[in-house]
Design a protein around this motif. Structure first.
Motif, PDB file in Angstrom:
ATOM      1  N   THR A   1       0.145  21.006  29.494  1.00 24.67           N
ATOM      2  CA  THR A   1      -0.739  22.031  28.964  1.00 24.67           C
ATOM      3  C   THR A   1      -1.502  22.961  30.081  1.00 24.67           C
ATOM      4  OG1 THR A   1      -2.771  20.741  29.049  1.00 24.67           O
ATOM      5  CG2 THR A   1      -1.676  20.906  26.986  1.00 24.67           C
ATOM      6  N   ALA A   2      -0.970  22.358  31.414  1.00 23.62           N
ATOM      7  CA  ALA A   2      -1.818  23.222  32.680  1.00 23.62           C
ATOM      8  C   ALA A   2      -0.618  22.943  33.728  1.00 23.62           C
ATOM      9  CB  ALA A   2      -2.927  22.439  33.012  1.00 23.62           C
ATOM     10  N   LEU A   3      -0.796  24.224  34.402  1.00 20.65           N
ATOM     11  CA  LEU A   3       0.277  24.329  35.523  1.00 20.65           C
ATOM     12  C   LEU A   3      -0.364  25.119  36.482  1.00 20.65           C
ATOM     13  CD1 LEU A   3       3.277  24.108  36.567  1.00 20.65           C
ATOM     14  CD2 LEU A   3       3.807  26.515  35.919  1.00 20.65           C
ATOM     15  N   GLY A   4      -0.152  24.650  37.790  1.00 16.65           N
ATOM     16  CA  GLY A   4      -0.827  25.549  39.047  1.00 16.65           C
ATOM     17  C   GLY A   4       0.419  25.403  40.207  1.00 16.65           C
ATOM     18  N   LEU A   5       0.753  26.671  40.786  1.00 22.19           N
ATOM     19  CA  LEU A   5       1.875  26.778  41.508  1.00 22.19           C
ATOM     20  C   LEU A   5       1.222  27.700  42.796  1.00 22.19           C
ATOM     21  CD1 LEU A   5       5.031  27.698  39.214  1.00 22.19           C
ATOM     22  CD2 LEU A   5       4.452  25.432  40.432  1.00 22.19           C
ATOM     23  N   SER A   6       1.550  27.343  44.120  1.00 21.18           N
ATOM     24  CA  SER A   6       1.226  28.138  45.294  1.00 21.18           C
ATOM     25  C   SER A   6       2.167  27.545  46.159  1.00 21.18           C
ATOM     26  CB  SER A   6      -0.153  27.632  45.555  1.00 21.18           C
ATOM     27  OG  SER A   6      -0.629  28.411  46.584  1.00 21.18           O
ATOM     28  N   LYS A   7       2.548  28.630  47.170  1.00 20.44           N
ATOM     29  CA  LYS A   7       3.382  28.455  48.349  1.00 20.44           C
ATOM     30  C   LYS A   7       4.785  27.754  47.818  1.00 20.44           C
ATOM     31  CE  LYS A   7      -0.451  27.902  51.485  1.00 20.44           C
ATOM     32  NZ  LYS A   7      -1.125  27.158  52.591  1.00 20.44           N
ATOM     33  N   CYS A   8       5.308  28.257  46.859  1.00 20.33           N
ATOM     34  CA  CYS A   8       6.660  28.045  46.327  1.00 20.33           C
ATOM     35  C   CYS A   8       7.368  29.207  45.754  1.00 20.33           C
ATOM     36  CB  CYS A   8       6.921  27.037  45.417  1.00 20.33           C
ATOM     37  SG  CYS A   8       5.629  27.039  44.082  1.00 20.33           S
ATOM     38  N   GLU A   9       8.375  29.272  45.364  1.00 17.77           N
ATOM     39  CA  GLU A   9       9.138  30.551  44.656  1.00 17.77           C
ATOM     40  C   GLU A   9       9.610  29.908  43.265  1.00 17.77           C
ATOM     41  OE1 GLU A   9      12.163  31.709  47.489  1.00 17.77           O
ATOM     42  OE2 GLU A   9      10.657  32.493  48.927  1.00 17.77           O
ATOM     43  N   VAL A  10       9.546  30.952  42.374  1.00 18.01           N
ATOM     44  CA  VAL A  10      10.125  30.788  41.157  1.00 18.01           C
ATOM     45  C   VAL A  10      10.659  32.225  40.546  1.00 18.01           C
ATOM     46  CG1 VAL A  10       9.858  30.170  38.537  1.00 18.01           C
ATOM     47  CG2 VAL A  10       8.467  28.706  40.564  1.00 18.01           C
ATOM     48  N   SER A  11      11.859  32.555  40.149  1.00 14.73           N
ATOM     49  CA  SER A  11      12.191  33.535  39.578  1.00 14.73           C
ATOM     50  C   SER A  11      11.470  34.361  38.402  1.00 14.73           C
ATOM     51  CB  SER A  11      13.754  33.885  39.442  1.00 14.73           C
ATOM     52  OG  SER A  11      14.127  33.070  38.251  1.00 14.73           O
ATOM     53  N   CYS A  12      11.388  35.344  38.133  1.00 15.43           N
ATOM     54  CA  CYS A  12      10.354  35.994  37.194  1.00 15.43           C
ATOM     55  C   CYS A  12      11.173  35.643  35.884  1.00 15.43           C
ATOM     56  CB  CYS A  12      10.234  37.421  37.287  1.00 15.43           C
ATOM     57  SG  CYS A  12       9.046  38.282  38.569  1.00 15.43           S
ATOM     58  N   SER A  13      12.544  35.454  35.635  1.00 18.88           N
ATOM     59  CA  SER A  13      13.217  35.390  34.432  1.00 18.88           C
ATOM     60  C   SER A  13      13.100  33.784  34.382  1.00 18.88           C
ATOM     61  CB  SER A  13      14.687  35.654  34.665  1.00 18.88           C
ATOM     62  OG  SER A  13      15.015  37.104  34.946  1.00 18.88           O
ATOM     63  N   ALA A  14      12.989  32.786  35.227  1.00 25.11           N
ATOM     64  CA  ALA A  14      12.936  31.464  34.859  1.00 25.11           C
ATOM     65  C   ALA A  14      11.440  31.284  34.490  1.00 25.11           C
ATOM     66  CB  ALA A  14      13.276  30.716  36.224  1.00 25.11           C
ATOM     67  N   PHE A  15      10.524  31.785  35.231  1.00 23.73           N
ATOM     68  CA  PHE A  15       9.106  31.551  34.827  1.00 23.73           C
ATOM     69  C   PHE A  15       8.772  31.937  33.374  1.00 23.73           C
ATOM     70  CE2 PHE A  15       4.531  33.030  34.907  1.00 23.73           C
ATOM     71  CZ  PHE A  15       4.056  31.750  35.094  1.00 23.73           C
ATOM     72  N   ILE A  16       9.277  33.149  32.937  1.00 27.64           N
ATOM     73  CA  ILE A  16       9.121  33.599  31.682  1.00 27.64           C
ATOM     74  C   ILE A  16       9.816  32.685  30.698  1.00 27.64           C
ATOM     75  CG2 ILE A  16       9.852  35.531  29.890  1.00 27.64           C
ATOM     76  CD1 ILE A  16       9.176  37.287  32.052  1.00 27.64           C
ATOM     77  N   ARG A  17      10.769  32.039  31.013  1.00 29.03           N
ATOM     78  CA  ARG A  17      11.663  31.129  30.051  1.00 29.03           C
ATOM     79  C   ARG A  17      10.536  29.769  29.914  1.00 29.03           C
ATOM     80  NH1 ARG A  17      17.381  28.310  30.800  1.00 29.03           N
ATOM     81  NH2 ARG A  17      17.344  26.971  28.829  1.00 29.03           N
ATOM     82  N   PHE A  18      10.210  29.389  31.173  1.00 24.95           N
ATOM     83  CA  PHE A  18       9.343  28.447  31.259  1.00 24.95           C
ATOM     84  C   PHE A  18       8.138  28.311  30.285  1.00 24.95           C
ATOM     85  CE2 PHE A  18       5.209  26.464  32.861  1.00 24.95           C
ATOM     86  CZ  PHE A  18       5.427  25.399  32.818  1.00 24.95           C
ATOM     87  N   VAL A  19       7.533  29.764  30.293  1.00 21.12           N
ATOM     88  CA  VAL A  19       6.332  30.021  29.368  1.00 21.12           C
ATOM     89  C   VAL A  19       6.613  29.927  27.845  1.00 21.12           C
ATOM     90  CG1 VAL A  19       4.597  31.639  28.986  1.00 21.12           C
ATOM     91  CG2 VAL A  19       5.097  31.155  31.325  1.00 21.12           C
ATOM     92  N   ARG A  20       7.811  30.531  27.715  1.00 17.14           N
ATOM     93  CA  ARG A  20       8.368  30.534  26.348  1.00 17.14           C
ATOM     94  C   ARG A  20       8.572  29.333  25.849  1.00 17.14           C
ATOM     95  NH1 ARG A  20      13.531  30.906  24.345  1.00 17.14           N
ATOM     96  NH2 ARG A  20      14.367  31.123  26.417  1.00 17.14           N
TER      97      ARG A  20
END
Length: 432
Positions: A366-385
């Motif tokens: 239910t909770a995610l925090g990301l800093s000083k790393c890299e994620v493509s916008c497409s993969a991030f949107i798929r993760f949220v979906r």
């Protein structure tokens, strides 16, 4: 003509009907404001209100406030005001936080020893401050303390405190909460603690005890065996054992609610982390199915070899240093109870596949925090979906998101907001 009367506070102001009435305007507003200001009487505040105010004041400010009036002085001597106290000891040349003079602390303990229930010491790295704290600890023998906190703000400190802690444990009969940070505690001290407080102890936090102190797991095992009411436990990973987990899972032990584990490496390569067997984890979860297992990792990438190779029932996972894609991949496959994940840094390789794996397998996340790393916008949107609206907390720095051929940074907030069911924007580092 009859005269009308208007009551203001405890005074009666008589107005003549024939008299000229003042115009409603700026002058009238000033009169009303002045009237209310005059009627305020801080000395008439109820005791319980003043007591609440005093509890937020530092000691010296509290003493000054007690001189304002007799009523406030009465509150200053109410026992409830002295049930909880935090003492700060430091040398001005080595510390920036405000100190409490040791003589003043001794006076408080001497006068209010029968009332003190919560006592906390915050000590800097100087030997003088640690010695003063030890002297004060030795005076707590007549106090009915329920909560004791020892916090060292810098190392080294409190290195000779064990014998003084032992004195406190010998004379305490109702300790329910102990929080010890960067402070050594040996097995004899813990066994004395158990002997005198086994029926009352509910929380034990000693996750930051120094590695170089000769502490063995037998003291902690004694706590688990005899403190059957223990509900919260915070320890350093290096003193965890399979025997400890089995003791916490015994039929006579209450259900554990919170287990915090700090996995810390101060000298890379010098500490080899042992593995907790899967059947030990399983026994703990079977006995306490709702326990929150919180793990804080402060390791270097090469030191993660031991972890997450088998199913691990962690619920809250924090990586304070760099963590590799391989480790995050194992987290996705072997941490089905995961609720919260925070990644502060990784080796700057895109975490696309790892995040999607976590979304697919960690269905309680239910909770995610990301800093000083890299994620493509497409993969991030798929993760949220994949996670959908169960993601109640999503904190991702803008520089983490890498635009690709499908989505730009300008488009991502719209897509993410759609799947979350609320407005969302990535976090931005403020420029001062």
């Amino acid at each position: 003509m009859k005269r009308n009367s208007l009551s203001v506070g405890n005074k009666i102001v008589q107005l003549s009907g024939a008299a000229k009435q003042p115009k409603v305007g700026f002058y009238s507003s000033l009169n009303q404001t002045h009237t209310h200001t005059v009627l305020l009487d801080w000395g008439s505040l109820p005791h319980h209100v003043v007591l609440q105010i005093f509890q937020y004041l530092p000691l010296l400010d509290r003493a000054c406030a007690s001189s304002v009036c007799r009523r406030w002085n009465e509150v200053f001597h109410i026992p409830d005001l002295w049930r909880k106290f935090e003492f700060e000891l430091n040398q001005s040349a080595t510390s920036s936080f405000k100190s409490t003079h040791p003589d003043l602390i001794q006076q408080i303990i001497k006068k209010h020893s029968a009332h003190l229930q919560y006592v906390s010491f915050k000590v800097d790295s100087s030997a003088e401050s640690a010695e003063a704290a030890c002297d004060i600890l030795s005076q707590l023998v007549n106090c009915s303390i329920q909560t004791l906190g020892l916090i060292s703000t810098a190392k080294p400190s409190f290195m000779n405190v064990s014998e003084h802690l032992t004195v406190v444990f010998i004379n305490s009969k109702s300790l329910s909460s102990i929080k010890i940070e960067d402070t050594p505690v040996d097995d004899p001290s813990l066994k004395i603690l158990v002997a005198n407080n086994s029926d009352t102890l509910r929380l034990l936090k000693m996750s930051s005890c120094p590695h170089n102190f000769p502490q063995l797991p037998t003291g902690i095992l004694c706590v688990a065996d005899h403190c059957q009411g223990l509900r919260e436990l915070a320890l350093n990973y290096y003193i965890l054992t399979d025997e400890l987990f089995l003791a916490l899972s015994s039929e006579t032990h209450v259900n554990l609610e919170h287990l915090r584990i700090d996995v810390v490496s101060e000298n890379p390569g010098q500490i080899k982390f042992h593995a907790i067997k899967k059947h030990s984890w399983d026994a703990l979860i079977k006995h306490s199915p709702r326990v929150n297992v919180v793990m804080h990792f402060f390791l270097y990438e090469e030191e993660f070899e031991t972890f997450f190779k088998e199913e691990t029932p962690v619920t809250h996972l924090y990586f304070g240093r760099s963590v590799s894609r391989v480790v995050l991949g194992r987290v996705g496959l072997n941490c089905p109870r995961l609720i919260e994940l925070v990644v502060c840094a990784n080796d700057l390789q895109p975490l696309d596949n790892e995040l999607i794996c976590i979304a697919e397998h960690c269905t309680n996340l239910t909770a995610l925090g990301l800093s000083k790393c890299e994620v493509s916008c497409s993969a991030f949107i798929r993760f949220v979906r994949l996670c959908g609206r169960r993601l109640t907390q999503l904190s991702v720095m803008e520089e983490v998101l890498i635009p690709d051929e499908d989505y730009s940074l300008d488009e991502i907030h719209t897509e993410v907001s759609k799947y979350l069911g609320r407005v969302w924007f990535p976090d931005v580092m403020p420029l001062w």
